[in-house]
Design a protein around this motif. Structure first.
Motif, short mmCIF file in Angstrom:
data_model
loop_
_atom_site.label_atom_id
_atom_site.label_comp_id
_atom_site.label_asym_id
_atom_site.label_seq_id
_atom_site.Cartn_x
_atom_site.Cartn_y
_atom_site.Cartn_z
N GLU A 50 41.22 -39.03 53.36
CA GLU A 50 40.93 -40.15 54.08
C GLU A 50 40.39 -39.79 55.54
OE1 GLU A 50 44.76 -41.93 53.86
OE2 GLU A 50 44.28 -42.85 51.68
N ARG A 51 41.12 -38.60 55.85
CA ARG A 51 40.65 -38.34 57.20
C ARG A 51 39.27 -37.65 57.27
NH1 ARG A 51 44.04 -36.04 61.07
NH2 ARG A 51 45.29 -37.27 60.40
N ILE A 52 38.82 -37.13 56.18
CA ILE A 52 37.25 -36.64 56.13
C ILE A 52 36.43 -37.92 56.05
CG2 ILE A 52 35.61 -35.58 54.73
CD1 ILE A 52 37.76 -33.42 54.29
N LEU A 53 36.75 -38.79 55.38
CA LEU A 53 35.88 -39.97 55.02
C LEU A 53 35.96 -40.96 56.44
CD1 LEU A 53 37.13 -41.32 51.60
CD2 LEU A 53 34.91 -40.36 52.10
N ASP A 54 37.17 -40.91 56.93
CA ASP A 54 37.04 -41.73 58.68
C ASP A 54 36.19 -41.20 59.41
OD1 ASP A 54 38.98 -43.40 57.41
OD2 ASP A 54 40.65 -42.45 58.40
N GLN A 55 35.89 -39.95 59.44
CA GLN A 55 34.87 -38.98 60.32
C GLN A 55 33.60 -39.10 59.65
OE1 GLN A 55 38.33 -36.12 62.06
NE2 GLN A 55 36.64 -35.19 60.92
N GLY A 56 33.02 -40.03 58.72
CA GLY A 56 31.82 -40.29 58.29
C GLY A 56 31.54 -39.17 57.04
N GLY A 57 32.48 -38.52 56.70
CA GLY A 57 32.05 -37.44 55.63
C GLY A 57 32.17 -37.91 54.31
N ARG A 58 31.86 -36.84 53.41
CA ARG A 58 31.85 -37.25 51.81
C ARG A 58 32.81 -36.16 51.28
NH1 ARG A 58 26.78 -35.50 49.52
NH2 ARG A 58 27.68 -36.59 47.60
N VAL A 59 33.64 -36.76 50.10
CA VAL A 59 34.42 -35.81 49.47
C VAL A 59 34.59 -35.90 47.88
CG1 VAL A 59 36.30 -35.98 51.35
CG2 VAL A 59 36.34 -37.64 49.48
N GLY A 60 34.92 -34.90 47.10
CA GLY A 60 34.85 -35.04 45.92
C GLY A 60 36.23 -34.45 45.54
N PHE A 61 36.50 -34.73 44.16
CA PHE A 61 37.87 -34.17 43.69
C PHE A 61 37.59 -33.43 42.55
CE2 PHE A 61 39.60 -37.46 46.45
CZ PHE A 61 40.77 -36.86 47.08
N ILE A 62 38.28 -32.16 42.42
CA ILE A 62 38.71 -31.61 41.04
C ILE A 62 40.10 -31.42 40.73
CG2 ILE A 62 38.19 -29.67 39.63
CD1 ILE A 62 35.67 -29.13 41.10
N LEU A 63 40.58 -32.23 39.72
CA LEU A 63 42.00 -32.14 39.84
C LEU A 63 42.48 -31.71 38.38
CD1 LEU A 63 42.78 -35.85 41.10
CD2 LEU A 63 43.00 -33.71 42.25
N GLY A 64 43.47 -30.84 38.16
CA GLY A 64 43.62 -30.04 37.00
C GLY A 64 45.07 -29.93 36.87
N ALA A 65 45.52 -29.85 35.53
CA ALA A 65 46.83 -29.48 35.26
C ALA A 65 46.85 -28.89 33.68
CB ALA A 65 47.86 -30.78 35.17
N ALA A 66 47.94 -28.42 33.45
CA ALA A 66 48.00 -27.83 31.97
C ALA A 66 47.98 -28.81 30.92
CB ALA A 66 49.49 -27.34 31.82
N THR A 67 48.61 -30.05 31.21
CA THR A 67 48.35 -31.42 30.19
C THR A 67 48.15 -32.46 31.06
OG1 THR A 67 50.91 -31.59 30.27
CG2 THR A 67 49.82 -30.18 28.37
N ALA A 68 47.84 -33.76 30.25
CA ALA A 68 47.47 -35.07 31.15
C ALA A 68 48.69 -35.44 31.66
CB ALA A 68 47.20 -35.96 29.98
N ASP A 69 49.92 -35.22 31.28
CA ASP A 69 50.86 -35.81 32.07
C ASP A 69 51.24 -35.07 33.25
OD1 ASP A 69 51.89 -33.72 29.97
OD2 ASP A 69 54.10 -34.33 30.70
N ARG A 70 50.80 -34.06 33.28
CA ARG A 70 51.15 -33.08 34.60
C ARG A 70 50.26 -33.41 35.60
NH1 ARG A 70 56.16 -31.81 34.00
NH2 ARG A 70 55.96 -30.00 35.79
N LEU A 71 49.23 -34.04 35.39
CA LEU A 71 48.15 -34.39 36.50
C LEU A 71 48.79 -35.33 37.46
CD1 LEU A 71 45.11 -35.36 34.12
CD2 LEU A 71 45.16 -33.45 35.73
N TYR A 72 48.21 -35.31 38.58
CA TYR A 72 48.76 -36.37 39.43
C TYR A 72 47.55 -36.79 40.27
CZ TYR A 72 51.33 -38.69 43.30
OH TYR A 72 51.74 -39.53 44.04
N GLY A 73 47.45 -38.10 40.86
CA GLY A 73 46.98 -38.78 41.75
C GLY A 73 45.28 -39.12 41.08
N VAL A 74 45.06 -39.00 39.91
CA VAL A 74 43.68 -39.12 39.59
C VAL A 74 43.22 -40.70 40.15
CG1 VAL A 74 42.08 -39.69 37.57
CG2 VAL A 74 43.86 -37.79 37.63
#
Length: 283
Positions: free
Chosen positions: A128-152
């Motif tokens: 959010e801080r980077i976006l507020d400054q006019g930037g762009r972001v992308g995420f790569i989110l991983g975990a061992a299993t689907a239930d261990r993911l957070y914040g997708v």
């Protein structure tokens, strides 16, 4: 280092979040001091508890208007199991904000945010801080299993550029977060890669990011007994700007580091060329 306060924080809520717990604390004076990457140290069990050491957690979000800070945690041992039993209205002794936060670009920039499990917790405020400054972001989110993911879902609310990986293929692409990283850097033109998760992951992310021309900023996962730089249990060998390797404290000098400065292969050892090693009897 941050300018922390020690306060008796009120538990506002504790809710399940997949395999984790989402804790909201009302901590007067703390929220306005928080920057992305800071952490909080929580005393467990009150004054009569046998759990002497505080538990450190990355700050997920801070709401200055509400005076609250949020953390996400998993039950790993006695301390976190006890924390998972708190109820609204309970009081917890906390020290926050602690540590050195992520460096945020001073203007528009493109960044990839890479996290394993609930290591993603501090990434959304950073995005959010980077976006507020006019930037762009992308995420790569991983975990061992689907239930261990957070914040997708939180990531998708900020950008459509979200890649999900799981070790077993139960969600997203089968594999590690490092698998799609090189392609993502090339596709987005990312100038910086921010990462939080297991140490082996941080090392691999740093190697890939720097090989493809991006800066690497990492939030290390080291056990922190005191959280304020006294006990020296969380030291890492890090190369200084003068080229000299020294042991630095993750809780004070980190947890956010330039990944290229951390001597990943020497973590947990006393390399002979680290300043002061001779005094420790290393030859």
């Amino acid at each position: 280092m941050a300018n922390p306060l020690q306060v008796a924080a009120e538990v506002v809520s504790l809710q399940p979040a997949g395999a984790y717990h989402h804790l909201v604390l009302r901590a007067p004076g703390v929220a306005e001091r928080v920057e992305p990457g800071h952490f909080v140290a929580v005393a467990i069990g009150g004054r009569d508890s046998a759990t002497l050491l505080r538990r450190a957690f990355s700050i997920h979000r801070a709401d200055e208007a509400a005076g609250t800070v949020e953390v996400v945690f998993a039950e790993h041992g006695k301390g976190t199991r006890e924390l998972a039993r708190v109820r609204p209205g309970d009081r917890l002794d906390v020290v926050a904000p602690l540590g050195t936060p992520f460096p945020v670009p001073s203007g528009p920039a493109t960044a990839l945010l890479v996290a394993g499990g609930y290591g993603s917790a501090p990434m959304f405020a950073l995005a959010e801080r980077i976006l507020d400054q006019g930037g762009r972001v992308g995420f790569i989110l991983g975990a061992a299993t689907a239930d261990r993911l957070y914040g997708v879902d939180q990531a998708l609310a900020l950008t459509p550029d979200v890649v999900v990986t799981t070790d077993d293929g139960s969600a997203g692409t089968r594999g590690l977060v490092t698998g799609p990283l090189a392609e993502a850097i090339a596709a987005t033109g990312a100038q910086a890669v921010y990462s939080c998760g297991p140490m082996a992951m941080l090392r691999a992310v740093t190697e890939i990011a720097t090989a493809h021309g991006a800066r690497s900023w990492t939030a290390v996962e080291e056990s922190m007994a005191c959280g304020v730089g006294v006990c020296m249990t969380c030291v890492l060998p890090v190369v200084g700007n003068d080229g000299v390797s020294r042991f630095v404290r993750s809780c004070v000098d980190g947890p956010c580091f330039d990944g290229t400065k951390v001597r990943w292969s020497d973590v947990g050892t006393i390399p002979a060329d680290v300043e002061g090693a001779a005094a420790m009897g290393v030859r």
